[in-house]
Structures are given as structure tokens and as C-alpha cells.
Design a protein around this motif. Structure first.
Motif, short mmCIF file in Angstrom:
data_model
loop_
_atom_site.label_atom_id
_atom_site.label_comp_id
_atom_site.label_asym_id
_atom_site.label_seq_id
_atom_site.Cartn_x
_atom_site.Cartn_y
_atom_site.Cartn_z
N ARG A 52 0.84 -1.20 0.00
CA ARG A 52 0.00 0.00 0.00
C ARG A 52 0.87 1.25 0.00
O ARG A 52 0.56 2.24 -0.69
CB ARG A 52 -0.94 0.00 1.20
N THR A 55 1.99 1.88 -3.45
CA THR A 55 0.89 2.40 -4.24
C THR A 55 0.67 3.88 -3.95
O THR A 55 0.52 4.69 -4.86
CB THR A 55 -0.40 1.61 -3.94
N GLU A 56 0.67 4.21 -2.65
CA GLU A 56 0.44 5.60 -2.26
C GLU A 56 1.56 6.51 -2.73
O GLU A 56 1.36 7.71 -2.95
CB GLU A 56 0.27 5.68 -0.75
N ALA A 57 2.76 5.92 -2.93
CA ALA A 57 3.88 6.72 -3.42
C ALA A 57 3.79 6.97 -4.92
O ALA A 57 4.53 7.79 -5.47
CB ALA A 57 5.20 6.02 -3.10
N GLY A 58 2.87 6.23 -5.59
CA GLY A 58 2.64 6.48 -7.01
C GLY A 58 2.96 5.34 -7.94
O GLY A 58 2.92 5.51 -9.17
N ALA A 59 3.30 4.15 -7.41
CA ALA A 59 3.60 3.02 -8.29
C ALA A 59 2.37 2.62 -9.09
O ALA A 59 1.27 2.50 -8.55
CB ALA A 59 4.09 1.82 -7.47
N ASP A 60 2.55 2.42 -10.40
CA ASP A 60 1.42 2.02 -11.26
C ASP A 60 1.07 0.55 -11.08
O ASP A 60 -0.07 0.14 -11.28
CB ASP A 60 1.77 2.28 -12.72
N ASN A 75 -2.58 -0.56 -10.42
CA ASN A 75 -3.21 0.70 -10.01
C ASN A 75 -3.56 1.59 -11.19
O ASN A 75 -4.09 2.69 -11.01
CB ASN A 75 -2.27 1.44 -9.06
N ASP A 76 -3.26 1.11 -12.39
CA ASP A 76 -3.62 1.84 -13.62
C ASP A 76 -4.16 0.83 -14.62
O ASP A 76 -3.57 0.59 -15.66
CB ASP A 76 -2.40 2.56 -14.18
#
Length: 384
Positions: A52, A55-60, A75-76
Motif C-alpha cells: 500500500r 501504491t500511495e507513493a505512485g507506483a502504477d 493501479n492503472d
């Protein structure tokens, strides 16, 4: 790759049926993937976990990897739909089942009916129903325990998830899978094609004879091929069998199915990674209209032919005898002995100094496939 949804109200038995279909598919050597349609969302990476935080750091995309399992959190996600997801989920799967997904546009589905329902009416995407004592009308209805028949139906009638991939390799922009299928077989006589699409041919052996005969029948448009073999692809096979260097080490039936799907994704390929024994012949090949014998060893050939003729005396078996070496085209022929048909010169044995070579092996395999088409057409005219 086929894709279909299994729908029905909560508690109707969707999970039970899918589990049964998985077991049936695996018993045939098929690859199967499942998509759980979660209308209310899900969470694989609880708050505070490293996944998580990534993910919150921006990993796709984040993958969770252990020695025996892999999970990917996208996440994309691709918004192009379930067919694209199915191809990414398992590119070599024969069938992908979606639990739920009734509202997904264009997705074909089989619906499990509640006990109180005794009739089923056509609705968008519905290709079959499952229930007890149900009158189907125009929609086929299966009993819950008809798992093998349900899987057969889905392999032939579910949507083709490979259509987009196939179109990229040569289809026209705007085409659908159905349009491509029509174009692929447009040069066939409609009467012949109709017979072939409804026919089942079994092939015992996936080596030089079996792999090449399967390719001929797939290109011809036979609706279903049943193929059984228990070997792996070896380097020495590549001189005459329909496999490729990157497939060395793979199970033959799985590699062959992959190649057939690349040629014709509109037929069903039922494979069995198992040794063919007398006790298994009827179970493996009993649904076939014709059996092609494609073994290497004389004792295996004899076993298969004798077992088949004793169990199915009225169904043809097309055997091969005499295909070693090269040349001697004029000696290659077919001979009939009742329901047994023999292709080859019936002379050339594979002695240590006379190896099987691609031209002659492929010629005999094509002769077997061509005879199978001829016999299927003759049988269809008898029933008219």
C-alpha cells in the motif's frame, strides 16, 4: 482462448459450478483461468502494508511474490475490458471463466437458475442456462451435474478472447472475431464447412503424424480436435513435427494446442497429457466421429486399432504404416479394411539407417487428414 461468465443470484451455486469446470478442464490437460468480478471492490494491500505504501507513493503496478505464488496489483488498469484482462491474465489459457459479470457489455454468459425457476427466456449475452427441470426453449439448458457437457458447450460457443490479438496480426480495422472467422473460411464450400464445424476428430499421438494431421484439420475448420500424448518436445522432433525451438521441453499436447490456436482460434482443442491405454481409449476418444492413429510403435498401433474396433466397430480409424525415408511418392496410398483405413506404403520400416523425414511424414499425415474430411462428408450424406 474462450471467455464466458457464470452468472446467477447469490447462493445459486456459481462457485460450485466453476470449481467443477476447473477440475474437468484440468483432467483434460486444458489451461483455465478465473476472474472474480467484484462489483463492490476488493483490497489486497491493507493500509500500512508495504504494498500500500508503494501504491500511495505512485507506483502504477505492485507485485507480491512468494516461492509459489504471484499477485499483481494494477493501479492503472487497462480500461479496454475483460477480454484484454483475460489475455494478460493467462495468454495461453484455453478458457477464462468470470464469476459474475452479468452487467459487462458483450460478455457471453451461462446462467444458473434458482430452484423456483422452471423456464428461461433469452436475454442479452445468455447462451445457456443451468437448472433442474427447466424448459429452455431456444436457450440450451444443462443439469447441474452435466459438467463435461457444459465445458464442451463453452469451448465451442463462448466468446473468443483472442479476437483482438488475431486481428492485429492481419485482420481489418473494425472487424469482429465473427467477421474474421467468416473471412478465414470464405473459400470453403458452405456445405462442407457446416459438416466440418460440427465434427469431432480424435488424434492419438502428437508427434510427426499427429501434429501435422492436426494442423491440416485445424486449417480445414474441424470443430473440435481431441489429442492425446504423454511426451515432451525434444530437439530431434523438430525435423518433422509441428513444433518450434522455443517449445523444446514443453509437453507436446500443450505446445501443439498453442500452435493450433495461433492458426485457427475458432475451433476447440481438447488435449490429454496422458498415456493411451486400452482402458482409456473409450473415455478419451469416445465422442469422436473418427480416430486418427498417429503412434510410432507397432505395438501401440495394434493396441489402439484393436481396442477402437472392438468398442466402436462402426466408427472409422485411420492408421499409418510405412512412412520412413524419402521419395517413392507413387507407393504412398490408402487401403480400406472395413472400418480400418491404412495410409502409407505399408513397407518402409524405421530401421536404424532409415529415419523418418519431414516430407514423407507430412505427406502421410496430410493423407490421413484428407481421408478424415472425405469420410466425414460421406457420413453426413448418409444421414440426410
Amino acid at each position: 482462448m474462450k471467455i464466458a461468465a457464470v452468472t446467477g443470484p447469490s447462493g445459486s451455486g456459481k462457485t460450485y459450478l466453476i470449481r467443477a469446470l476447473i477440475r474437468e478442464a484440468k483432467s483434460r490437460g486444458l489451461k483455465i483461468a478465473v476472474v472474480k468480478h467484484c462489483a463492490h471492490g476488493f483490497d489486497l494491500d491493507p493500509k500500512g502494508k508495504d504494498s500500500r505504501l508503494f501504491t500511495e507513493a505512485g507506483a502504477d503496478r505492485v507485485a507480491l511474490v512468494s516461492p509459489d505464488r504471484v499477485a499483481v496489483i494494477d493501479n492503472d488498469p487497462d480500461k479496454s475490458g475483460l477480454r484484454s484482462l483475460a489475455e494478460r491474465l493467462h495468454p495461453r489459457a484455453d478458457i477464462v471463466l468470470v464469476e459474475g459479470g452479468r452487467a459487462v457489455p458483450g460478455l457471453k454468459r451461462i446462467e444458473i437458475l434458482p430452484a423456483a425457476r422452471k423456464t428461461v427466456a433469452p436475454s442479452p449475452g445468455l447462451i445457456a442456462a443451468v437448472g433442474k427441470g427447466v424448459a429452455g426453449g431456444k436457450v440450451p439448458v444443462f443439469a447441474p451435474d452435466q459438467v463435461s457437457d457444459i465445458l464442451d458447450f463453452l469451448l465451442l460457443n463462448a466468446a473468443d478472447a483472442r479476437s483482438e490479438i488475431v486481428l492485429k496480426a492481419g485482420g481489418r480495422v473494425g472487424d469482429t472475431g465473427e467477421n474474421l472467422k467468416k473471412a478465414m473460411f470464405s473459400a470453403h464450400d458452405p456445405e462442407v464447412l457446416a459438416v466440418l464445424r460440427s465434427s469431432v476428430v480424435a488424434i492419438a499421438g502428437a508427434g510427426g503424424l499427429g501434429s501435422n494431421a492436426a494442423v491440416c484439420l485445424a486449417r480445414a475448420g474441424v470443430g473440435r480436435l481431441i489429442i492425446a500424448d504423454c511426451d515432451r518436445v525434444e530437439p530431434s522432433n523438430l525435423n518433422r513435427q509441428y513444433f518450434f525451438i522455443e517449445q523444446i521441453g514443453e509437453r507436446k499436447v500443450r505446445a501443439l494446442r498453442e500452435n493450433l490456436m495461433r492458426i485457427n482460434p475458432f475451433s476447440a482443442y481438447e488435449i490429454h497429457d496422458i498415456k493411451v491405454t486400452p482402458s482409456r481409449v473409450a473415455r478419451l476418444f469416445g465422442k469422436a466421429d473418427i480416430l486418427i492413429e498417429a503412434f510410432d510403435r507397432a505395438e501401440s498401433k495394434q493396441m489402439l486399432i484393436e481396442t477402437w474396433l472392438s468398442r466402436f466397430p462402426d466408427k472409422p480409424v485411420i492408421a499409418a504404416s510405412g512412412l520412413a525415408g524419402y521419395g517413392k511418392n507413387s507407393k504412398i496410398r490408402t487401403r480400406r479394411l472395413g472400418s480400418l483405413h491404412i495410409c502409407g506404403d505399408e513397407e518402409s520400416e524405421c530401421a536404424p539407417d532409415t529415419s523418418p523425414m519431414a516430407p514423407r511424414v507430412a505427406a502421410v499425415a496430410a493423407l490421413q487428414a484428407n481421408l478424415a474430411v472425405e469420410l466425414l462428408m460421406k457420413a453426413s450424406k448418409k444421414h440426410v
